[in-house]
Design an enzyme around this catalytic site. Structure first.
Site, PDB file in Angstrom:
ATOM      1  N   ARG A   1      45.691  36.651  41.335  1.00  0.00           N
ATOM      2  CA  ARG A   1      45.961  36.105  42.669  1.00  0.00           C
ATOM      3  C   ARG A   1      46.249  34.620  42.537  1.00  0.00           C
ATOM      4  O   ARG A   1      45.909  34.003  41.543  1.00  0.00           O
ATOM      5  CB  ARG A   1      44.727  36.248  43.560  1.00  0.00           C
ATOM      6  CG  ARG A   1      44.509  37.652  44.060  1.00  0.00           C
ATOM      7  CD  ARG A   1      43.534  37.648  45.196  1.00  0.00           C
ATOM      8  NE  ARG A   1      42.184  37.264  44.789  1.00  0.00           N
ATOM      9  CZ  ARG A   1      41.200  37.043  45.643  1.00  0.00           C
ATOM     10  NH1 ARG A   1      41.404  37.123  46.931  1.00  0.00           N
ATOM     11  NH2 ARG A   1      39.979  36.732  45.210  1.00  0.00           N
TER      12      ARG A   1
ATOM     13  N   TYR B   1      32.556  52.185  40.301  1.00  0.00           N
ATOM     14  CA  TYR B   1      32.230  50.809  39.894  1.00  0.00           C
ATOM     15  C   TYR B   1      30.981  50.809  39.005  1.00  0.00           C
ATOM     16  O   TYR B   1      30.962  50.204  37.925  1.00  0.00           O
ATOM     17  CB  TYR B   1      32.008  49.986  41.164  1.00  0.00           C
ATOM     18  CG  TYR B   1      31.474  48.594  40.966  1.00  0.00           C
ATOM     19  CD1 TYR B   1      32.273  47.584  40.453  1.00  0.00           C
ATOM     20  CD2 TYR B   1      30.161  48.275  41.341  1.00  0.00           C
ATOM     21  CE1 TYR B   1      31.784  46.286  40.312  1.00  0.00           C
ATOM     22  CE2 TYR B   1      29.671  46.992  41.206  1.00  0.00           C
ATOM     23  CZ  TYR B   1      30.480  45.999  40.691  1.00  0.00           C
ATOM     24  OH  TYR B   1      30.001  44.721  40.553  1.00  0.00           O
TER      25      TYR B   1
ATOM     26  N   LYS C   1      30.541  49.727  35.068  1.00  0.00           N
ATOM     27  CA  LYS C   1      29.626  48.660  34.630  1.00  0.00           C
ATOM     28  C   LYS C   1      28.633  49.207  33.591  1.00  0.00           C
ATOM     29  O   LYS C   1      28.331  48.534  32.604  1.00  0.00           O
ATOM     30  CB  LYS C   1      28.875  48.067  35.825  1.00  0.00           C
ATOM     31  CG  LYS C   1      29.746  47.249  36.763  1.00  0.00           C
ATOM     32  CD  LYS C   1      30.243  45.972  36.101  1.00  0.00           C
ATOM     33  CE  LYS C   1      31.062  45.099  37.021  1.00  0.00           C
ATOM     34  NZ  LYS C   1      31.670  43.944  36.365  1.00  0.00           N
TER      35      LYS C   1
ATOM     36  N   ASP D   1      46.967  39.031  34.355  1.00  0.00           N
ATOM     37  CA  ASP D   1      46.429  40.363  34.663  1.00  0.00           C
ATOM     38  C   ASP D   1      45.755  40.843  33.381  1.00  0.00           C
ATOM     39  O   ASP D   1      46.423  41.082  32.369  1.00  0.00           O
ATOM     40  CB  ASP D   1      47.587  41.291  35.068  1.00  0.00           C
ATOM     41  CG  ASP D   1      47.098  42.701  35.372  1.00  0.00           C
ATOM     42  OD1 ASP D   1      45.976  43.061  34.950  1.00  0.00           O
ATOM     43  OD2 ASP D   1      47.857  43.451  36.020  1.00  0.00           O
TER      44      ASP D   1
HETATM   45  P1  NAD Z   1      35.859  39.287  43.613  1.00  0.00           P
HETATM   46  O1  NAD Z   1      36.396  40.609  44.025  1.00  0.00           O
HETATM   47  O2  NAD Z   1      35.580  38.272  44.654  1.00  0.00           O
HETATM   48  O3  NAD Z   1      36.818  38.620  42.541  1.00  0.00           O
HETATM   49  C1  NAD Z   1      37.387  39.358  41.507  1.00  0.00           C
HETATM   50  C2  NAD Z   1      38.652  38.640  41.081  1.00  0.00           C
HETATM   51  O4  NAD Z   1      39.241  39.402  40.030  1.00  0.00           O
HETATM   52  C3  NAD Z   1      39.697  38.528  42.199  1.00  0.00           C
HETATM   53  O5  NAD Z   1      40.109  37.192  42.354  1.00  0.00           O
HETATM   54  C4  NAD Z   1      40.845  39.414  41.734  1.00  0.00           C
HETATM   55  O6  NAD Z   1      42.124  38.894  42.087  1.00  0.00           O
HETATM   56  C5  NAD Z   1      40.641  39.397  40.230  1.00  0.00           C
HETATM   57  N1  NAD Z   1      41.200  40.560  39.544  1.00  0.00           N
HETATM   58  C6  NAD Z   1      41.116  41.865  39.881  1.00  0.00           C
HETATM   59  N2  NAD Z   1      41.770  42.622  38.989  1.00  0.00           N
HETATM   60  C7  NAD Z   1      42.268  41.773  38.063  1.00  0.00           C
HETATM   61  C8  NAD Z   1      43.042  41.940  36.882  1.00  0.00           C
HETATM   62  N3  NAD Z   1      43.453  43.158  36.487  1.00  0.00           N
HETATM   63  N4  NAD Z   1      43.369  40.849  36.172  1.00  0.00           N
HETATM   64  C9  NAD Z   1      42.983  39.610  36.557  1.00  0.00           C
HETATM   65  N5  NAD Z   1      42.261  39.389  37.682  1.00  0.00           N
HETATM   66  C10 NAD Z   1      41.915  40.468  38.413  1.00  0.00           C
HETATM   67  O7  NAD Z   1      34.554  39.565  42.740  1.00  0.00           O
HETATM   68  P2  NAD Z   1      33.315  38.586  42.486  1.00  0.00           P
HETATM   69  O8  NAD Z   1      32.332  38.844  43.552  1.00  0.00           O
HETATM   70  O9  NAD Z   1      33.769  37.226  42.234  1.00  0.00           O
HETATM   71  O10 NAD Z   1      32.727  39.258  41.166  1.00  0.00           O
HETATM   72  C11 NAD Z   1      32.987  38.717  39.883  1.00  0.00           C
HETATM   73  C12 NAD Z   1      32.295  39.613  38.871  1.00  0.00           C
HETATM   74  O11 NAD Z   1      30.892  39.652  39.148  1.00  0.00           O
HETATM   75  C13 NAD Z   1      32.775  41.057  38.896  1.00  0.00           C
HETATM   76  O12 NAD Z   1      32.819  41.554  37.593  1.00  0.00           O
HETATM   77  C14 NAD Z   1      31.708  41.771  39.688  1.00  0.00           C
HETATM   78  O13 NAD Z   1      31.594  43.111  39.322  1.00  0.00           O
HETATM   79  C15 NAD Z   1      30.474  40.988  39.298  1.00  0.00           C
HETATM   80  N6  NAD Z   1      29.432  41.076  40.309  1.00  0.00           N
HETATM   81  C16 NAD Z   1      29.597  40.497  41.522  1.00  0.00           C
HETATM   82  C17 NAD Z   1      28.590  40.616  42.468  1.00  0.00           C
HETATM   83  C18 NAD Z   1      28.720  39.997  43.836  1.00  0.00           C
HETATM   84  O14 NAD Z   1      27.845  40.213  44.696  1.00  0.00           O
HETATM   85  N7  NAD Z   1      29.758  39.228  44.108  1.00  0.00           N
HETATM   86  C19 NAD Z   1      27.417  41.332  42.171  1.00  0.00           C
HETATM   87  C20 NAD Z   1      27.310  41.945  40.926  1.00  0.00           C
HETATM   88  C21 NAD Z   1      28.316  41.792  39.985  1.00  0.00           C
HETATM   89  N1  SER Z   2      27.722  42.883  45.227  1.00  0.00           N
HETATM   90  C1  SER Z   2      28.353  43.852  44.420  1.00  0.00           C
HETATM   91  C2  SER Z   2      28.934  44.940  45.244  1.00  0.00           C
HETATM   92  O1  SER Z   2      28.449  45.120  46.344  1.00  0.00           O
HETATM   93  C3  SER Z   2      27.337  44.445  43.467  1.00  0.00           C
HETATM   94  O2  SER Z   2      27.903  44.569  42.236  1.00  0.00           O
HETATM   95  O3  SER Z   2      29.825  45.609  44.796  1.00  0.00           O
END
Ligand code: NAD
Ligand code: SER
Length: 316
Positions: free
Chosen positions: A37, A140, A144, A50
């Site tokens: 993005r 998902y 993971k 990507d």
């Molecule tokens: P998000 O969805 O806000 O951001 C993910 C980013 O990845 C987006 O900017 C998207 O454009 C990018 N993306 C998706 N597919 C892609 C690809 N093929 N190549 C390059 N970029 C790509 O997610 P987040 O909340 O920032 O989460 C980040 C990481 O932390 C993830 O791995 C998620 O599983 C993990 N995580 C997040 C949470 C949470 O509550 N936010 C909780 C547990 C784990």
């Molecule tokens: N906060 C994340 C979700 O709800 C947990 O990995 O997907």
């Protein structure tokens, strides 16, 4: 030669905050943010990437002599259930590309987040231990759980220093969430500060593990800085912040905005939330790299409201 740190998925909820923290710690010129993005609010070096494209990933690693990768790119839980096979395909392909490109191009350390979504019906729902059986029921969560084991595999087979945390639901004012089951806990604050009521997609008593984003970023940096020999868990570490339900956040917000109104209209995300733990035990993280959270619910509410009010005033 100059060495760099690469972040994938840098424009997401966590990436926008983690990128700035890494820039502050290691210098803007040493941090390469990437995403598919458009560039987010941070300044510094950005590459369109990507991660499912392994050639492009290797090109970026070689261009900047990348030695450390924070691989955040993923499809999250709720969005992931719309197309489960596609979610598996993207999340696994992206992680395997990162691990394989790291092995082949002398990257020294990889961080990849896991999630409370790895737990399913077999794990004790209260104070869920690190080594619980993982039988998730979302695509998902499956990606993971498999990813954790692939990280461990690359560590034992190739010596690649792969580290991981199981984040709870993350809450911060700096960025918006990207399609998870815990997203309500950010949106509720935006609505409250805008003077609007909130319809919650989870039921009032649905307690989940949560964490303020600054705690999550600090945990990430502390894990990555810990000496290699201290990292005894090579799948992923549980980290606990706090646990609360929508009704408890609403009550906390009402202390500042007594007229704030919430109603409950659980949707498909309720089923996902019901599979996840209510609270997490994180003894291994405390033992191995001295993990300790700093933000409880009153403190989160105070920081969220103060900062969102400031933003709100700026725009009116
Ligand atoms: P998000 O969805 O806000 O951001 C993910 C980013 O990845 C987006 O900017 C998207 O454009 C990018 N993306 C998706 N597919 C892609 C690809 N093929 N190549 C390059 N970029 C790509 O997610 P987040 O909340 O920032 O989460 C980040 C990481 O932390 C993830 O791995 C998620 O599983 C993990 N995580 C997040 C949470 C949470 O509550 N936010 C909780 C547990 C784990
Ligand atoms: N906060 C994340 C979700 O709800 C947990 O990995 O997907």
């Amino acid at each position: 030669m100059h060495q760099s740190i690469l972040i994938t998925g840098a424009n997401g909820q966590l990436g926008t905050v983690l990128t700035e923290s890494l820039q502050l710690k290691y210098g803007v010129e040493n941090v390469i943010a990437s995403d598919l993005r458009e560039k987010a609010s941070y300044t510094g070096i950005f590459e369109y990437l990507d991660v499912t494209d392994s050639d492009r990933l290797e090109e970026v690693i070689l261009k900047y002599n990348v030695k450390e990768i924070y691989h955040l790119a993923a499809i999250l839980s709720a969005n992931g259930e719309r197309n489960p096979l596609n979610t598996w395909e993207i999340n696994m392909r992206a992680l395997l590309n990162v691990l394989e490109a790291s092995r082949k191009n002398n990257v020294e350390k990889v961080f990849h987040p896991s999630s409370i979504a790895v737990f399913g019906e077999s794990a004790p729902p209260i104070n869920t231990p690190n080594n619980s059986l993982l039988d998730p029921l979302t695509s998902y969560g499956l990606s993971k759980a498999a990813g954790e084991n692939w990280g461990k595999y690359y560590f034992y087979k190739y010596g690649l220093d792969v580290r991981s945390l199981r984040y709870p639901g993350l809450i911060g004012y700096q960025s918006r969430p990207g399609g998870g089951t815990t997203d309500y806990a950010v949106e509720i604050y935006h609505k409250a500060v805008a003077g609007e009521s909130f319809t919650c997609f989870l039921d009032r008593e649905t307690t989940l593990p949560m964490m303020y984003i600054d705690d999550a970023v600090r945990a990430t940096l502390e894990l990555m800085e810990a000496p290699r020999e201290n990292i005894k868990v090579r799948t992923s570490y549980n980290i606990a912040g706090i646990s609360f339900s929508p009704a408890q956040v609403a009550a906390s917000i009402k202390e500042k905005y007594p007229d704030f109104e919430i109603e409950y209209a659980p949707d498909h995300r309720q089923e996902i939330a019901d599979q996840w733990p209510k609270s997490i035990q994180d003894l291994e993280a405390m033992r191995d790299w001295s993990w300790k959270p700093q933000f409880n619910l009153p403190k989160i509410t105070e920081v969220m409201i103060d900062n969102l009010e400031r933003e709100h005033e700026h725009f009116i």
